[in-house]
Design a protein around this motif. Sequence first.
Motif, PDB file in Angstrom:
ATOM      1  N   LEU A  77       0.836  -1.196   0.000  1.00  0.00           N
ATOM      2  CA  LEU A  77       0.000   0.000   0.000  1.00  0.00           C
ATOM      3  C   LEU A  77       0.874   1.251   0.000  1.00  0.00           C
ATOM      4  CD1 LEU A  77      -2.603  -1.100   2.710  1.00  0.00           C
ATOM      5  CD2 LEU A  77      -2.857  -1.218   0.223  1.00  0.00           C
ATOM      6  N   THR A  78       0.443   2.247  -0.743  1.00  0.00           N
ATOM      7  CA  THR A  78       1.175   3.516  -0.802  1.00  0.00           C
ATOM      8  C   THR A  78       0.352   4.683  -0.265  1.00  0.00           C
ATOM      9  OG1 THR A  78       0.434   3.882  -3.076  1.00  0.00           O
ATOM     10  CG2 THR A  78       2.552   2.745  -2.763  1.00  0.00           C
ATOM     11  N   ARG A  79      -0.879   4.424   0.121  1.00  0.00           N
ATOM     12  CA  ARG A  79      -1.743   5.434   0.706  1.00  0.00           C
ATOM     13  C   ARG A  79      -2.539   4.792   1.842  1.00  0.00           C
ATOM     14  NH1 ARG A  79       0.995   7.727  -2.343  1.00  0.00           N
ATOM     15  NH2 ARG A  79       0.536   9.420  -3.809  1.00  0.00           N
ATOM     16  N   PRO A  80      -2.946   5.570   2.842  1.00  0.00           N
ATOM     17  CA  PRO A  80      -3.814   5.012   3.882  1.00  0.00           C
ATOM     18  C   PRO A  80      -5.137   4.534   3.289  1.00  0.00           C
ATOM     19  CG  PRO A  80      -2.940   7.159   4.542  1.00  0.00           C
ATOM     20  CD  PRO A  80      -2.625   6.996   3.085  1.00  0.00           C
ATOM     21  N   LEU A  81      -5.723   3.555   3.944  1.00  0.00           N
ATOM     22  CA  LEU A  81      -7.075   3.104   3.610  1.00  0.00           C
ATOM     23  C   LEU A  81      -7.969   3.326   4.824  1.00  0.00           C
ATOM     24  CD1 LEU A  81      -6.427  -0.305   1.755  1.00  0.00           C
ATOM     25  CD2 LEU A  81      -6.670   1.991   0.767  1.00  0.00           C
ATOM     26  N   VAL A  82      -9.176   3.827   4.561  1.00  0.00           N
ATOM     27  CA  VAL A  82     -10.162   4.078   5.606  1.00  0.00           C
ATOM     28  C   VAL A  82     -11.471   3.420   5.182  1.00  0.00           C
ATOM     29  CG1 VAL A  82     -11.548   5.852   6.762  1.00  0.00           C
ATOM     30  CG2 VAL A  82      -9.099   6.229   6.389  1.00  0.00           C
ATOM     31  N   ARG A  83     -12.139   2.771   6.131  1.00  0.00           N
ATOM     32  CA  ARG A  83     -13.395   2.088   5.806  1.00  0.00           C
ATOM     33  C   ARG A  83     -14.522   3.103   5.702  1.00  0.00           C
ATOM     34  NH1 ARG A  83     -14.408  -3.052   5.433  1.00  0.00           N
ATOM     35  NH2 ARG A  83     -12.437  -3.563   6.466  1.00  0.00           N
ATOM     36  N   ARG A  84     -15.134   3.119   4.524  1.00  0.00           N
ATOM     37  CA  ARG A  84     -16.282   3.988   4.262  1.00  0.00           C
ATOM     38  C   ARG A  84     -17.397   3.137   3.667  1.00  0.00           C
ATOM     39  NH1 ARG A  84     -14.645   8.321   7.192  1.00  0.00           N
ATOM     40  NH2 ARG A  84     -12.820   9.397   6.323  1.00  0.00           N
ATOM     41  N   ALA A  85     -18.558   3.204   4.261  1.00  0.00           N
ATOM     42  CA  ALA A  85     -19.711   2.439   3.769  1.00  0.00           C
ATOM     43  C   ALA A  85     -19.359   0.968   3.591  1.00  0.00           C
ATOM     44  CB  ALA A  85     -20.217   3.027   2.452  1.00  0.00           C
ATOM     45  N   GLY A  86     -18.567   0.441   4.549  1.00  0.00           N
ATOM     46  CA  GLY A  86     -18.238  -0.977   4.540  1.00  0.00           C
ATOM     47  C   GLY A  86     -17.052  -1.361   3.687  1.00  0.00           C
ATOM     48  N   GLU A  87     -16.450  -0.401   2.957  1.00  0.00           N
ATOM     49  CA  GLU A  87     -15.321  -0.724   2.086  1.00  0.00           C
ATOM     50  C   GLU A  87     -14.092   0.087   2.474  1.00  0.00           C
ATOM     51  OE1 GLU A  87     -16.292  -0.147  -1.980  1.00  0.00           O
ATOM     52  OE2 GLU A  87     -17.883  -1.672  -2.010  1.00  0.00           O
ATOM     53  N   LEU A  88     -12.923  -0.527   2.333  1.00  0.00           N
ATOM     54  CA  LEU A  88     -11.670   0.186   2.557  1.00  0.00           C
ATOM     55  C   LEU A  88     -11.344   1.002   1.314  1.00  0.00           C
ATOM     56  CD1 LEU A  88      -9.626  -2.583   4.382  1.00  0.00           C
ATOM     57  CD2 LEU A  88     -10.214  -0.339   5.320  1.00  0.00           C
ATOM     58  N   ARG A  89     -11.213   2.316   1.498  1.00  0.00           N
ATOM     59  CA  ARG A  89     -10.985   3.213   0.371  1.00  0.00           C
ATOM     60  C   ARG A  89      -9.778   4.106   0.650  1.00  0.00           C
ATOM     61  NH1 ARG A  89     -17.309   5.164  -0.452  1.00  0.00           N
ATOM     62  NH2 ARG A  89     -18.144   3.098  -1.024  1.00  0.00           N
ATOM     63  N   LEU A 451      -2.636   2.186   8.096  1.00  0.00           N
ATOM     64  CA  LEU A 451      -1.602   3.210   7.951  1.00  0.00           C
ATOM     65  C   LEU A 451      -0.342   2.529   7.426  1.00  0.00           C
ATOM     66  CD1 LEU A 451      -2.164   4.897  11.437  1.00  0.00           C
ATOM     67  CD2 LEU A 451      -3.084   5.674   9.232  1.00  0.00           C
ATOM     68  N   PRO A 452      -0.045   2.649   6.124  1.00  0.00           N
ATOM     69  CA  PRO A 452       1.074   1.889   5.554  1.00  0.00           C
ATOM     70  C   PRO A 452       2.412   2.620   5.682  1.00  0.00           C
ATOM     71  CG  PRO A 452      -0.135   2.971   3.799  1.00  0.00           C
ATOM     72  CD  PRO A 452      -0.841   3.328   5.085  1.00  0.00           C
ATOM     73  N   PRO A 453       3.402   2.013   6.323  1.00  0.00           N
ATOM     74  CA  PRO A 453       4.727   2.624   6.356  1.00  0.00           C
ATOM     75  C   PRO A 453       5.456   2.379   5.042  1.00  0.00           C
ATOM     76  CG  PRO A 453       4.760   0.544   7.516  1.00  0.00           C
ATOM     77  CD  PRO A 453       3.331   0.767   7.081  1.00  0.00           C
ATOM     78  N   PRO A 454       6.400   3.238   4.678  1.00  0.00           N
ATOM     79  CA  PRO A 454       7.201   2.985   3.481  1.00  0.00           C
ATOM     80  C   PRO A 454       8.159   1.825   3.713  1.00  0.00           C
ATOM     81  CG  PRO A 454       7.965   4.959   4.609  1.00  0.00           C
ATOM     82  CD  PRO A 454       6.731   4.511   5.329  1.00  0.00           C
TER      83      PRO A 454
END
Length: 756
Positions: A77-89, A451-454
Motif C-alpha cells: 500500500l502507498t496510501r492510507p485506507l479508511v473504511r467507508r460504507a463498509g469498504e476500505l478506500r 496506515l502503511p509505512p514505506p
Amino acid sequence: MSTRPSTVPLPDPGPGVPRTVPRGCPLCEAMCGLAVTLDADDRVVTVRGDDHDVYSAGYLCPKGASLGAVDDDPDRLTRPLVRRAGELRPATWDEAFSEVDRLLGPLLAADRDTVAAYIGNPTGHNVAFTLLAGRLARSLGSAQTYSPATMDQLPQTVTAALLFGEPSSIPVPDLDTTDLLVIIGGNPLVSNGSVGASPDYRGKLRALRARGGRLVVVDPARTATADVADDHLRVRPGTDLFLLLGLLHVVITEERVRLRAAEGRVSGLAELRTAVAPWTPAFAARACGIAPDAIVRLARELAGTGRAAVYGRLGTTLNRHGTLTCWALQVLNVVCGHLDRPGGLQFTRPVTGSPTTRRATRPPRPFTTGRYRSRVGGHPEVLGELPVAALAEEILTPGPGRVRGMVVYGGNLARSMPDSTSMQRALADLDALVCVDPYLNETTRYADVILPPPGSLTRDHFDLVLYQFAQRNFARFSRPARPVPDGMIPEWEILLRLCAIYEGRGPGADPGLVDDEIAASLRASVARGLDTGEDGIVTDFPERGPRRLLDLRIRSGPYGDHFGRVPGGLTLARLLGSPHGIDLGPLGPRLDEVIRTPSGTIELAPAQVLDALAGVAAPVAEPGTLLLIGRRDLRSKNSWLHNVDRLARGPERAMLYVSPGDAHDLGIDDGGTVSVGSAAGRIRVPVRLTDEVPDGVCSLPHGWGHDDDNARLHVAARQPGVNSNTLTDGSVLDPLSGTVQMNAVPVRVEPAPRDT
C-alpha cells in the motif's frame, strides 16, 4: 576494548550512475550486511552480500537477496485506507488520523483497557518502533498488550529472569570455538538461528567439524540441520523436558558437576539434586523415546567436554512445559560448566547497553508474574503481556471491560494466532481496528484504518533489539538507501502521531513535540545513569528523529564516549562514518554483571520451577492421533515473504508430511488430500510421504493460508497453502509463561472425502 571499524571508502558515482549502498538486512535475526545497488531512479538492481561487512563478511541467503523485491512489491500500500460504507478506500493521511481519533478517542476516554495493542514480529527489526515502543505503550495506557512472544521465546525470557534476575540475559552459543554443539528443537541451517542467530550457520558447523568437534541434534524430524549432524536423537514431540531431566540426573548423580565460571555463584544445587532424582535415564527414556544408554552417553559427553554448548529453540519453547524445558536446558549448561566460557554459552554486551551493563539503582527484586490477570480466562500477566491465546476471548466475551478496539503494529493475527477461526471472528467483532501495515492481508482486511509505512530501504536501520543476541559484539548503522516516496510519511511520524492521539492531543497535534519529550526524558535518564548533570548530555544530532535518541543511547552505553568523558568512545557519528560496521570484539566473561537476582547467585531451583516440576507427568498418547509439529522454510518467515515472486516460486510447501508407515495404516497416498482435525478445528491439506518425520508424527509449516478473497496478495494467492493455526488449541498453555502449545498438537488424520 576493540573497536575496529571497516573503513572501505564509498565513492560517489555521480548523477545518473548506479550506486551501491551498504545496508543491514531486516528480514531475520542473522543481521547480515548487504550491498544494495540502485539505478538512477532509485530502483533496486541487485542485492549482494557485503564483502566488507565486519559481521557477515559477504554471506547472503535467499531472503536477503530478495530485499529489493520485498520493498518493491506492487501489492504494498502507498496510501492510507479508511473504511467507508463498509469498504476500505484510499484516504489522505489527515483523514486517516482523524478517523483513528474518532474511533479510538471515545473508547480510551471511557476505559483504556478496552483497547488492545498487538506488537507483531516485524517490529523487532525496526529501530523506529523499538525506540518508541515504551512511549507508545504508556500513551495507550492499556493492560491489554500482546505480542508473538507467547508464541515464540517467552519461556527463554522467563527462564533468564528466574535464573539470572534479568529477562534479557539470554546467553548464546559460542559457535566459533565450541567442540560440542547440541541443538534441541532448532533448525538453524534453514532459519539462520534465532536468539543466537549467525550469518552462514552452515559454515560455522563445517568449521566445528574441521576442528574435530561434534554436532548433536535433538529433533523429532530429520531437518536440514539434523541431516548434517554427527548424531540425531529423534525425541518424541513435546518431551524435550524429560530428556533434559534425564541428562541432569546423570550429571548430578554421577558427581560430574563442574561449575567452572559459575563456581561460588550458584544456589539451589541441593534442591536441584532432589528435583531430578526421580528422572533416571530409564524413566526419562519412557517419556521422551530416547534410549537410556543414549541419554547416559550424551550426559557424560557434555560433562566431560571442556567447550560445549546446549542450544534450544522453538521445539523447546512451544510445548506444554516450555519454561521448564528452557530452565532445564540452561541449568544443564551451568552444572556442566559451559556458561560464561569460550566454547560454551556467553552473554553479548550490546552497543546501546542493557539493564546489566548499567549499575543497579535499587536492590534486586524477586521475579514475579500475575500483577494483573485477563478479564475472561484469568491468565496472569508475564513481563507486561497477556498470552495471545486470551485475545480472542477478550473480544468475543460480552461484559464490562470487553476489548472493543485494537491497534496492530505489523502482525497478521488471522494466520499467526492459535485457534485462527476464533481470532477471525474476534477481528470481525471489533468496534475499531487500526493497523500499521504495508499490506491488505488476512488481518488488515478487517481494519477500519490501515496506515502503511514505506519500505525498509527508506529508513535508517539499526538492530537495536538483536544486538543483545549477536555472536560477536558489533554495531552497524545503515542510512536510508532511497527517499520516502511522494505521498507517504516516515514510520517514525506515523507512530508519533498515534502517540499524540492516544494522549488526547488530537490528530492534528505536532508529532515533533512528542519527539522532543521522548528525547528530554531519555536525556534525563542518561544523566542519572552517568551521575552527571543534564547540561553535559549533548547529542551530536539535535534534529528530531531516531538518530537523536540512538546517539544518546550509544554514547551512554558500554562502548560510548560518555559525552566526552571517555576519549575515543563510540558515537553515532562514528558509526555513520563506518557503514560496514564496527567490530567491538568477541564475547567475553560477563557473569559478575549479569547476575541480578536477590541472592546475588544463579538461582538453580526457583520455587516457581520446583512447584511446576512437581506436577509434571510424562504425556500419554491419545489412541488414533498423530502429533503435529511445525516446519521452517529457507524462503519464508512466519507469514512474511509469501507475496514475493522469487521466494514463492517452486513446489507447494504447505503440505502435511506423513511417514510411509502411518500413511499405510491410514490409507492415504502421496500427493493425496487428507482431512486433519484437532480440538480447535479442521483443515484439508495435500500430503507428502517422507521419512523426514517418524511414525506417529506429522509436520505442517506455520503462517500459510492466503486464501482470503478480501486480501490483496496476488502472488501468495497463487499457492495459498493452508493455515496450520486452525488446528492450534489456544486453551493449552505453558503455565509459567502463558506460551501456547504449538508443537506436539494431537491431530487425527484421515483421507479427505471427495468433494460433492
